[in-house]
Design a protein around this motif. Sequence first.
Motif, PDB file in Angstrom:
ATOM      1  N   GLU A   1      83.185 -15.992 102.885  1.00 31.11           N
ATOM      2  CA  GLU A   1      82.774 -14.465 103.013  1.00 31.11           C
ATOM      3  C   GLU A   1      84.097 -13.650 102.958  1.00 31.11           C
ATOM      4  N   VAL A   2      83.604 -12.575 102.105  1.00 33.19           N
ATOM      5  CA  VAL A   2      84.899 -11.575 101.765  1.00 33.19           C
ATOM      6  C   VAL A   2      84.240 -10.333 102.246  1.00 33.19           C
ATOM      7  N   LEU A   3      85.330  -9.308 102.759  1.00 30.23           N
ATOM      8  CA  LEU A   3      85.097  -7.995 103.052  1.00 30.23           C
ATOM      9  C   LEU A   3      85.508  -6.993 101.933  1.00 30.23           C
ATOM     10  N   ILE A   4      84.446  -6.622 101.071  1.00 29.47           N
ATOM     11  CA  ILE A   4      84.745  -5.965  99.934  1.00 29.47           C
ATOM     12  C   ILE A   4      85.053  -4.206 100.334  1.00 29.47           C
ATOM     13  N   GLY A   5      85.999  -3.684  99.818  1.00 29.19           N
ATOM     14  CA  GLY A   5      86.539  -2.351  99.960  1.00 29.19           C
ATOM     15  C   GLY A   5      87.623  -2.069  99.447  1.00 29.19           C
ATOM     16  N   PRO A   6      88.507  -0.883  99.466  1.00 27.52           N
ATOM     17  CA  PRO A   6      87.580   0.437 100.075  1.00 27.52           C
ATOM     18  C   PRO A   6      86.466   0.759  99.008  1.00 27.52           C
ATOM     19  N   VAL A   7      85.518   1.523  99.737  1.00 21.13           N
ATOM     20  CA  VAL A   7      84.404   1.874  98.835  1.00 21.13           C
ATOM     21  C   VAL A   7      84.561   3.265  98.895  1.00 21.13           C
ATOM     22  N   SER A   8      84.163   4.023  97.838  1.00 25.12           N
ATOM     23  CA  SER A   8      84.231   5.575  97.931  1.00 25.12           C
ATOM     24  C   SER A   8      83.146   5.956  96.888  1.00 25.12           C
TER      25      SER A   8
ATOM     26  N   ALA B   1      76.629   6.513  91.913  1.00 24.04           N
ATOM     27  CA  ALA B   1      77.837   5.898  91.214  1.00 24.04           C
ATOM     28  C   ALA B   1      78.778   5.730  92.773  1.00 24.04           C
ATOM     29  N   VAL B   2      79.593   4.616  92.622  1.00 20.93           N
ATOM     30  CA  VAL B   2      80.261   4.054  93.646  1.00 20.93           C
ATOM     31  C   VAL B   2      81.497   3.054  93.269  1.00 20.93           C
ATOM     32  N   SER B   3      82.631   3.394  93.746  1.00 22.40           N
ATOM     33  CA  SER B   3      83.813   2.495  93.446  1.00 22.40           C
ATOM     34  C   SER B   3      83.976   1.429  94.864  1.00 22.40           C
TER      35      SER B   3
ATOM     36  N   PRO C   1      86.508  -1.313  94.839  1.00 19.44           N
ATOM     37  CA  PRO C   1      86.735  -0.284  94.433  1.00 19.44           C
ATOM     38  C   PRO C   1      86.518  -0.387  92.808  1.00 19.44           C
ATOM     39  N   ASN C   2      86.236  -1.336  92.262  1.00 22.16           N
ATOM     40  CA  ASN C   2      85.973  -1.257  90.827  1.00 22.16           C
ATOM     41  C   ASN C   2      84.550  -0.344  90.501  1.00 22.16           C
ATOM     42  N   PRO C   3      84.446   0.083  89.482  1.00 21.52           N
ATOM     43  CA  PRO C   3      83.529   1.202  89.157  1.00 21.52           C
ATOM     44  C   PRO C   3      82.155   0.726  88.990  1.00 21.52           C
ATOM     45  N   HIS C   4      81.011   1.144  89.510  1.00 21.59           N
ATOM     46  CA  HIS C   4      79.651   0.837  89.614  1.00 21.59           C
ATOM     47  C   HIS C   4      78.924   2.057  89.491  1.00 21.59           C
ATOM     48  N   ILE C   5      77.710   1.639  88.840  1.00 24.23           N
ATOM     49  CA  ILE C   5      76.625   2.742  88.760  1.00 24.23           C
ATOM     50  C   ILE C   5      75.234   1.939  89.101  1.00 24.23           C
ATOM     51  N   ILE C   6      74.384   2.173  89.850  1.00 25.56           N
ATOM     52  CA  ILE C   6      73.311   1.368  90.308  1.00 25.56           C
ATOM     53  C   ILE C   6      71.933   2.385  90.310  1.00 25.56           C
ATOM     54  N   THR C   7      70.996   1.711  89.564  1.00 26.07           N
ATOM     55  CA  THR C   7      69.692   2.212  89.577  1.00 26.07           C
ATOM     56  C   THR C   7      68.632   1.354  90.186  1.00 26.07           C
ATOM     57  N   LEU C   8      67.728   1.838  90.951  1.00 27.86           N
ATOM     58  CA  LEU C   8      66.593   1.129  91.464  1.00 27.86           C
ATOM     59  C   LEU C   8      65.563   1.302  90.566  1.00 27.86           C
ATOM     60  N   VAL C   9      64.895   0.170  90.449  1.00 25.45           N
ATOM     61  CA  VAL C   9      63.747   0.139  89.231  1.00 25.45           C
ATOM     62  C   VAL C   9      62.539  -0.596  89.803  1.00 25.45           C
ATOM     63  N   ASP C  10      61.099  -0.438  89.474  1.00 31.38           N
ATOM     64  CA  ASP C  10      60.338  -1.487  89.668  1.00 31.38           C
ATOM     65  C   ASP C  10      60.203  -2.886  89.281  1.00 31.38           C
ATOM     66  N   ASP C  11      60.820  -2.797  87.938  1.00 30.40           N
ATOM     67  CA  ASP C  11      60.733  -3.976  87.178  1.00 30.40           C
ATOM     68  C   ASP C  11      62.106  -4.232  86.510  1.00 30.40           C
ATOM     69  N   ILE C  12      63.063  -5.292  86.504  1.00 27.86           N
ATOM     70  CA  ILE C  12      63.930  -5.382  85.680  1.00 27.86           C
ATOM     71  C   ILE C  12      63.835  -5.948  84.314  1.00 27.86           C
ATOM     72  N   ASP C  13      64.191  -5.075  83.274  1.00 26.01           N
ATOM     73  CA  ASP C  13      64.060  -5.437  81.817  1.00 26.01           C
ATOM     74  C   ASP C  13      65.233  -5.750  81.631  1.00 26.01           C
ATOM     75  N   GLN C  14      65.865  -7.254  81.243  1.00 30.59           N
ATOM     76  CA  GLN C  14      67.027  -7.542  80.819  1.00 30.59           C
ATOM     77  C   GLN C  14      67.684  -6.787  79.447  1.00 30.59           C
TER      78      GLN C  14
END
Length: 323
Positions: free
Chosen positions: A122-129, A160-162, A164-177
């Motif tokens: 287990e690893v503790l991920i952060g800092p989160v911003s 959008a959240v770091s 601390p590497n940069p991420h954008i996240i979207t919630l969808v009903d179905d994932i299309d690769q």
Amino acid sequence: MKIDVLKTHGSCNDFILIDEYSNDYGLDDEKRTVLTKVLCDRKDSIGADGILFIQKSEKADAKYRIFNSDGTEPEMCGNGLRCAGRYITELLGRDHAIVETLKANLDVQRTENIYGDIQTFEVLIGPVSFDVHTLPLIHDQETLENKVIPELSPELAFTAVSMPNPHIITLVDDIDQDQVAEIGKKANELKSVFPKGVNVSFVKDLGDSKIFVQTYERGVGITNSCGTAMSAASLITCRLGINHPEKDITVLNNGGMVRCKVNELKESSGYSVLLKGNATYVFSGTVEFDFNSPEEFVFEQEEEFTQEEASYRKLEAYAKSAV
Ligand SMILES: N[C@@H](CCC[C@H](N)C(=O)O)C(=O)O
């Protein structure tokens, strides 16, 4: 020169580990970049999503640096940190270590097996911003939460959240690769919005504290899983009220499964995320490498960790049945 290599994976996000803690290979960043590009090539080489360089640290028990398969160095890698953490704790003969990363010193700890006899860390991920400047994301507000980025897609709402590497996240009903690949590639070409690129994840809520995450990784492309993305996705589902802080969230992915727990930090009203999952060894060997003719390297495999891989196949089967 001869370099010892260890192939590892966390949720089938795979890495070549090079131990510069115990060996002085005389590497500088130019050489690390060349090694990464050549050895990570899946067509003509060992193949991996990145290289983990384990080094001595003046601030922690050891340091790890991760290079993406395209040779760039990100701030952080969650799946890689579990693999590096296993290697470092074994090297030091302990179950716990503090590991220096580019942005923070992070805790890595051996923990109860996630499934069967699979070695789990287990690893503790952060800092989160959520501050858009930390990604960076060029935007006219301080944060971007569950909002459309018109230059990227007229209908998908991103957070959008770091980590601390940069991420954008979207919630969808179905994932299309194909859509993940298309939007991920587009985001990483959109330098006016994401000057340093971004990891792009699509998340599906499966109910009962379970989510599925698919990521297009900056510097790599579509991967089987991304640890910081799964941590970010768990956090975003808590912010949206789908999941809850301080409760385990099972995160399924194309390479298996991890567990995440979102911690609310009382003193700063921020977050950290505990990421638990496998750290599996695949094989070890040596690479005879000449930096004057990098393409002509010779790889010799020494040990195959067949038992670990066999155990991991069982987790994969279980994870597939849980989707
Ligand atoms: N696979 C990683 C993330 C690796 C870095 C990423 N591609 C980036 O450039 O930020 C993980 O498990 O977190």
